[in-house]
Design a protein around this motif. Structure first.
Motif, mmCIF file in Angstrom:
data_model
loop_
_atom_site.group_PDB
_atom_site.id
_atom_site.type_symbol
_atom_site.label_atom_id
_atom_site.label_comp_id
_atom_site.label_asym_id
_atom_site.label_seq_id
_atom_site.Cartn_x
_atom_site.Cartn_y
_atom_site.Cartn_z
ATOM 1 N N SER A 59 -0.431 -1.561 -4.517
ATOM 2 C CA SER A 59 0.093 -0.485 -5.364
ATOM 3 C C SER A 59 1.612 -0.529 -5.465
ATOM 4 C CB SER A 59 -0.353 0.869 -4.800
ATOM 5 O OG SER A 59 0.089 1.002 -3.456
ATOM 6 N N ALA B 138 0.868 -1.177 0.000
ATOM 7 C CA ALA B 138 0.000 0.000 0.000
ATOM 8 C C ALA B 138 0.903 1.225 0.000
ATOM 9 C CB ALA B 138 -0.920 0.009 1.215
ATOM 10 N N GLN B 139 0.639 2.128 -0.917
ATOM 11 C CA GLN B 139 1.472 3.330 -1.048
ATOM 12 C C GLN B 139 2.951 2.946 -1.167
ATOM 13 O OE1 GLN B 139 0.381 5.766 2.322
ATOM 14 N NE2 GLN B 139 -1.576 6.340 1.439
ATOM 15 N N ASP B 140 3.198 1.936 -1.973
ATOM 16 C CA ASP B 140 4.552 1.482 -2.298
ATOM 17 C C ASP B 140 5.335 0.971 -1.093
ATOM 18 O OD1 ASP B 140 4.199 2.074 -5.004
ATOM 19 O OD2 ASP B 140 4.717 4.171 -4.676
ATOM 20 N N LYS B 141 4.641 0.569 -0.061
ATOM 21 C CA LYS B 141 5.303 -0.051 1.089
ATOM 22 C C LYS B 141 4.676 -1.414 1.373
ATOM 23 C CE LYS B 141 7.020 4.031 3.542
ATOM 24 N NZ LYS B 141 7.061 4.740 4.850
ATOM 25 N N THR C 175 3.013 -3.955 3.522
ATOM 26 C CA THR C 175 2.204 -3.851 4.736
ATOM 27 C C THR C 175 1.880 -5.211 5.354
ATOM 28 O OG1 THR C 175 0.147 -3.829 3.461
ATOM 29 C CG2 THR C 175 1.171 -1.694 3.968
#
Length: 230
Positions: A181, A54-57, A59
């Motif tokens: 993402s 999520a948001q390039d991290k 999780t």
């Protein structure tokens, strides 16, 4: 009434065994193999993993572990409490919880590093079991805390340090996948080589009995995934 009581006692007995599923695995090996054939590993797990971004991290990691038929049959003895010849979600719910509680002690056999630094996890969530084609499949999610950017060097290994349990990613490209993402992240899977297994078979059982969870021997047989993101 007497029959239902017997079933409940059998289920309770199985759950107590499953609470220490590593120990139960040894009993499986003894039950299904002649003594001369006993050698590590005693349980075989075919693994699949989803890396949730999520948001390039990163999780979370969603694990799906398929246990070998011998262990699966042993661990589920007495759990068909309604006697319909099937194992439904409600009959497996308690076993899933107990397995997750037991796996916590072993850090869920999952080691991850992002850019050389260890990735830490919260305790597992969304645990469930299903029984498909004679095998138990354990599903659970490991939340990453805190979330980490993959960068160019995110590696995840799944292994038992004592090699009591063998973990190998399932064949095919979909054994380890990225969801969310993460853009164009690529996943590379590495599985133990057959030569590694051949060398292991030459070692005595006494050698393995001396190993502890602090040992690094099992890492030689680790199944691993490397996620690279631009």
């Amino acid at each position: 009434m007497h029959e239902n009581l017997q079933r409940r006692r059998a289920a309770d007995r199985t759950l107590r065994i499953a609470a220490a599923w590593i120990v139960a695995a040894l009993a499986v090996a003894a039950a299904f193999q002649p003594p001369a054939a006993l050698a590590h590993p005693h349980v075989w797990v075919t693994a699949r993993a989803q890396f949730v971004f999520a948001q390039d991290k990163l999780t979370a990691i969603r694990h799906s572990w398929t246990f070998d038929p011998a262990y699966s049959q042993y661990a589920t003895q007495g759990l068909d409490t309604n006697g319909d010849g099937k194992l439904d979600a409600s009959e497996l719910e308690e076993l899933a919880r107990i397995n997750i509680d037991g796996l916590y002690e072993f850090d869920f056999f999952t080691k991850a590093k992002a850019n050389g630094k260890p990735v830490t996890f919260k305790t597992a969530t969304d645990a469930s079991l299903e029984f498909v084609d004679g095998s138990l499949i354990l599903h659970f999610t490991l939340p990453v805390d805190p979330p980490v950017a993959a960068g160019r060097a995110l590696s995840v290994e799944v292994y038992d340090p004592t090699y009591f349990v063998s973990f190998v990613f399932a064949p095919g490209q979909d054994a380890a996948t990225v969801v969310g993402s993460a853009g164009t992240c690529a996943v590379t899977v590495t599985r133990p080589k057959q030569t590694d297994f051949n060398e292991q078979q030459a070692l005595s059982e006494a050698f393995f009995e001396a190993l502890t969870t602090a040992s690094t021997f099992g890492q030689d047989f680790a199944t691993r995934a490397v996620i690279a993101c631009p």
